[in-house]
Structure formats: structure tokens, C-alpha cells
Scaffold this motif. Structure first.
Motif, PDB file in Angstrom:
ATOM      1  N   PRO A   1      34.908  13.475  21.692  1.00  0.00           N
ATOM      2  CA  PRO A   1      35.532  14.508  22.538  1.00  0.00           C
ATOM      3  C   PRO A   1      36.538  13.946  23.543  1.00  0.00           C
ATOM      4  CG  PRO A   1      33.194  14.935  22.316  1.00  0.00           C
ATOM      5  CD  PRO A   1      33.442  13.584  21.698  1.00  0.00           C
ATOM      6  N   ALA A   2      36.317  12.725  24.004  1.00  0.00           N
ATOM      7  CA  ALA A   2      37.216  12.125  24.993  1.00  0.00           C
ATOM      8  C   ALA A   2      38.319  11.290  24.356  1.00  0.00           C
ATOM      9  CB  ALA A   2      36.421  11.245  25.961  1.00  0.00           C
ATOM     10  N   LEU A   3      38.016  10.611  23.243  1.00  0.00           N
ATOM     11  CA  LEU A   3      38.936   9.611  22.701  1.00  0.00           C
ATOM     12  C   LEU A   3      39.508   9.977  21.340  1.00  0.00           C
ATOM     13  CD1 LEU A   3      36.916   6.354  23.538  1.00  0.00           C
ATOM     14  CD2 LEU A   3      38.720   7.417  24.904  1.00  0.00           C
ATOM     15  N   GLY A   4      38.936  11.002  20.684  1.00  0.00           N
ATOM     16  CA  GLY A   4      39.308  11.297  19.307  1.00  0.00           C
ATOM     17  C   GLY A   4      38.591  10.342  18.370  1.00  0.00           C
ATOM     18  N   ALA A   5      38.578  10.664  17.079  1.00  0.00           N
ATOM     19  CA  ALA A   5      37.851   9.835  16.106  1.00  0.00           C
ATOM     20  C   ALA A   5      38.423   8.420  16.028  1.00  0.00           C
ATOM     21  CB  ALA A   5      37.879  10.500  14.737  1.00  0.00           C
ATOM     22  N   LYS A   6      39.763   8.310  16.000  1.00  0.00           N
ATOM     23  CA  LYS A   6      40.380   6.973  15.923  1.00  0.00           C
ATOM     24  C   LYS A   6      40.134   6.184  17.198  1.00  0.00           C
ATOM     25  CE  LYS A   6      44.059   7.878  12.553  1.00  0.00           C
ATOM     26  NZ  LYS A   6      45.516   7.891  12.315  1.00  0.00           N
ATOM     27  N   GLY A   7      40.224   6.855  18.341  1.00  0.00           N
ATOM     28  CA  GLY A   7      39.992   6.178  19.610  1.00  0.00           C
ATOM     29  C   GLY A   7      38.559   5.691  19.753  1.00  0.00           C
ATOM     30  N   ALA A   8      37.619   6.503  19.274  1.00  0.00           N
ATOM     31  CA  ALA A   8      36.212   6.097  19.329  1.00  0.00           C
ATOM     32  C   ALA A   8      35.967   4.891  18.431  1.00  0.00           C
ATOM     33  CB  ALA A   8      35.323   7.264  18.926  1.00  0.00           C
ATOM     34  N   ALA A   9      36.564   4.889  17.242  1.00  0.00           N
ATOM     35  CA  ALA A   9      36.424   3.742  16.344  1.00  0.00           C
ATOM     36  C   ALA A   9      37.074   2.494  16.949  1.00  0.00           C
ATOM     37  CB  ALA A   9      37.035   4.056  14.983  1.00  0.00           C
ATOM     38  N   GLU A  10      38.193   2.690  17.608  1.00  0.00           N
ATOM     39  CA  GLU A  10      38.865   1.567  18.269  1.00  0.00           C
ATOM     40  C   GLU A  10      37.991   0.995  19.386  1.00  0.00           C
ATOM     41  OE1 GLU A  10      42.267  -1.024  19.074  1.00  0.00           O
ATOM     42  OE2 GLU A  10      41.376  -0.029  17.336  1.00  0.00           O
ATOM     43  N   LEU A  11      37.307   1.874  20.104  1.00  0.00           N
ATOM     44  CA  LEU A  11      36.375   1.422  21.137  1.00  0.00           C
ATOM     45  C   LEU A  11      35.258   0.591  20.514  1.00  0.00           C
ATOM     46  CD1 LEU A  11      35.439   1.520  24.114  1.00  0.00           C
ATOM     47  CD2 LEU A  11      34.163   3.596  23.529  1.00  0.00           C
ATOM     48  N   GLN A  12      34.724   1.048  19.398  1.00  0.00           N
ATOM     49  CA  GLN A  12      33.696   0.291  18.679  1.00  0.00           C
ATOM     50  C   GLN A  12      34.220  -1.089  18.296  1.00  0.00           C
ATOM     51  OE1 GLN A  12      30.533   1.016  17.869  1.00  0.00           O
ATOM     52  NE2 GLN A  12      30.118  -0.644  16.438  1.00  0.00           N
TER      53      GLN A  12
ATOM     54  N   LYS B   1      36.724  -2.847  19.668  1.00  0.00           N
ATOM     55  CA  LYS B   1      36.970  -3.701  20.835  1.00  0.00           C
ATOM     56  C   LYS B   1      35.677  -4.169  21.486  1.00  0.00           C
ATOM     57  CE  LYS B   1      41.557  -1.967  22.153  1.00  0.00           C
ATOM     58  NZ  LYS B   1      42.321  -1.220  23.197  1.00  0.00           N
ATOM     59  N   MET B   2      34.674  -3.278  21.544  1.00  0.00           N
ATOM     60  CA  MET B   2      33.415  -3.667  22.178  1.00  0.00           C
ATOM     61  C   MET B   2      32.668  -4.697  21.337  1.00  0.00           C
ATOM     62  SD  MET B   2      32.063  -0.127  23.960  1.00  0.00           S
ATOM     63  CE  MET B   2      30.668  -0.962  24.707  1.00  0.00           C
ATOM     64  N   THR B   3      32.765  -4.577  20.017  1.00  0.00           N
ATOM     65  CA  THR B   3      32.154  -5.585  19.150  1.00  0.00           C
ATOM     66  C   THR B   3      32.833  -6.938  19.355  1.00  0.00           C
ATOM     67  OG1 THR B   3      31.578  -3.921  17.486  1.00  0.00           O
ATOM     68  CG2 THR B   3      31.636  -6.212  16.760  1.00  0.00           C
ATOM     69  N   GLU B   4      34.160  -6.956  19.376  1.00  0.00           N
ATOM     70  CA  GLU B   4      34.892  -8.208  19.557  1.00  0.00           C
ATOM     71  C   GLU B   4      34.615  -8.818  20.933  1.00  0.00           C
ATOM     72  OE1 GLU B   4      38.907  -7.034  18.700  1.00  0.00           O
ATOM     73  OE2 GLU B   4      38.490  -6.746  16.550  1.00  0.00           O
ATOM     74  N   HIS B   5      34.501  -7.966  21.943  1.00  0.00           N
ATOM     75  CA  HIS B   5      34.162  -8.427  23.295  1.00  0.00           C
ATOM     76  C   HIS B   5      32.787  -9.107  23.299  1.00  0.00           C
ATOM     77  CE1 HIS B   5      33.575  -8.219  27.695  1.00  0.00           C
ATOM     78  NE2 HIS B   5      32.386  -7.724  27.424  1.00  0.00           N
ATOM     79  N   THR B   6      31.797  -8.458  22.658  1.00  0.00           N
ATOM     80  CA  THR B   6      30.443  -9.016  22.607  1.00  0.00           C
ATOM     81  C   THR B   6      30.437 -10.359  21.890  1.00  0.00           C
ATOM     82  OG1 THR B   6      29.468  -6.802  22.627  1.00  0.00           O
ATOM     83  CG2 THR B   6      28.078  -8.596  21.818  1.00  0.00           C
ATOM     84  N   LEU B   7      31.133 -10.446  20.756  1.00  0.00           N
ATOM     85  CA  LEU B   7      31.152 -11.695  20.000  1.00  0.00           C
ATOM     86  C   LEU B   7      31.887 -12.802  20.755  1.00  0.00           C
ATOM     87  CD1 LEU B   7      31.570 -10.384  16.359  1.00  0.00           C
ATOM     88  CD2 LEU B   7      29.630 -11.635  17.292  1.00  0.00           C
ATOM     89  N   GLY B   8      32.831 -12.427  21.602  1.00  0.00           N
ATOM     90  CA  GLY B   8      33.474 -13.433  22.448  1.00  0.00           C
ATOM     91  C   GLY B   8      32.474 -14.097  23.379  1.00  0.00           C
ATOM     92  N   ASN B   9      31.589 -13.301  23.970  1.00  0.00           N
ATOM     93  CA  ASN B   9      30.544 -13.872  24.823  1.00  0.00           C
ATOM     94  C   ASN B   9      29.535 -14.671  24.017  1.00  0.00           C
ATOM     95  OD1 ASN B   9      31.323 -12.991  27.452  1.00  0.00           O
ATOM     96  ND2 ASN B   9      30.686 -10.912  26.927  1.00  0.00           N
TER      97      ASN B   9
END
Length: 207
Positions: free
Chosen positions: A23-34, A36-44
């Protein structure tokens, strides 16, 4: 001491991931968030792997091993998540790691961007003196769980997705007389109202 860190994530296909953000980001935006957050976690995780001799495994849903490797690279081991509820997925991942010889196993997701290598390091250190380590989530769940062996009771009869998960898990641990340690309370990014937690970690969010 053989240590395994497992990350649960989902292949970032629009419409099938982070759906509560649509509802806030759209389907593509939500997938993009997924993504980026995965890549952020793997960086740590990479920073932790520089400090400890870790086996790192990515347990995924959606996509396949080839798509996961094309996305996140060949450095990680990729395993499809087990079928069933979250308890069955967690129990299956723990069992597999211990069967393969690990003595300490920690599992995290990618929804808590404040997990850093310091927190992860603390979790493994804690398992040297405790049976169970839990990262306390603000919403009544947990963002991290670590064990030295599988206790199936911790993953059954839990109201997954509710604000009772942590309390129910602690009650079971007390019945089992487990020595439990707790990591600092952090927040997951599950709903649009949680986006400021993520925005702290990116300067160009949404651009």
C-alpha cells in the motif's frame, strides 16, 4: 567450535514479498525493499565472517538456487526453506545444521536492519554459556534465535505472527529449564509505519 549462521529471506519478486508494504511502496517498491534489506543484512554478516570462522547459509523461499546465486553471489550456501509454518522452517534449518556437525547455530531474518555484526557476535559468544539466545523484537516476537541443540518444543504450539511469540517461547524454555540469554530489543520493518527504522540505514531511500 563449529558455528553456523542462517539467514531466512525471500527472492524479491514483486507481489510476493513484503506484501504489507505494497500500500505504501507498490509491488515493485516492496520487492525492492526486500532486496535492499537482504543485501544490508548480508553486508553485516560478511563483517562478522571476517571475525569468526562461520558457515553461512541462506534459506530462501521463492525463486530458485540459480536466481539466488545470480542475485547475491556464489559465496553463500543456498537452501530452500522447508514447507509448513515458521516453526517447521526454523526447526528444519536447525536440525540440518546440527546434523552436518555444527555445535552452535544462530538464525536471523532480514526484517530487522539494526542487527549488526556486534549483535551477531554477541549471540555466538552467549551460546558458550547459555542453551538459548533470543533477540527481543519490539513487536513481541524475536529477530534472532540461537541454540546448541534442537528443542522441538520451542517451535510447536506457537502463535506465529502474533505478539505472543516471545512470551510463549520463554515459557517453554522455562519448562525445559533452559539457560536463556537475551539480546537488546530491536524493531522489525514490517509495516509502512516502520519505514523510518529502515530509512536510518539508507540516505537515498526511494530514489
Amino acid at each position: 567450535m563449529s558455528e553456523t549462521l542462517i539467514i531466512f529471506t525471500r527472492y524479491p519478486e514483486p507481489g510476493k514479498t513484503k506484501t504489507r508494504m505494497i500500500p505504501a511502496l507498490g509491488a515493485k517498491g516492496a520487492a525492492e525493499l526486500q532486496r535492499k534489506m537482504t543485501e544490508h543484512t548480508l553486508g553485516n554478516v560478511e563483517r562478522l565472517a571476517a571475525l569468526r570462522d562461520l558457515i553461512v547459509k541462506v534459506y530462501f523461499s521463492g525463486g530458485n538456487q540459480q536466481l539466488m546465486a545470480e542475485w547475491l553471489g556464489e559465496d553463500w550456501q543456498y537452501t530452500p526453506q522447508a514447507s509448513g509454518d515458521l516453526g517447521k522452517k526454523l526447526q528444519g534449518a536447525f536440525k540440518e545444521a546440527f546434523q552436518l556437525g555444527s555445535q552452535q547455530v544462530v538464525i536471523i531474518g532480514i526484517d530487522c536492519p539494526d542487527i549488526d555484526q556486534i549483535t551477531l557476535n554477541q549471540a555466538f559468544n552467549s551460546l558458550q554459556n547459555h542453551d538459548l539466545v533470543l533477540g527481543v523484537a519490539e513487536d513481541g516476537g524475536y529477530y534472532l534465535i540461537g541454540l546448541n541443540q534442537v528443542y522441538s518444543e520451542l517451535f510447536t504450539n506457537i502463535a506465529w505472527g502474533s505478539d505472543q511469540v516471545l512470551r510463549q517461547t520463554i515459557d517453554i524454555a522455562q519448562e525445559l529449564k533452559l539457560k536463556v540469554d537475551y539480546l537488546p530489543t530491536l524493531s522489525d520493518v514490517d509495516y509502512p509505519k516502520d519505514l523510518p527504522i529502515w530509512q536510518k540505514h539508507v540516505n537515498n531511500f526511494g530514489k
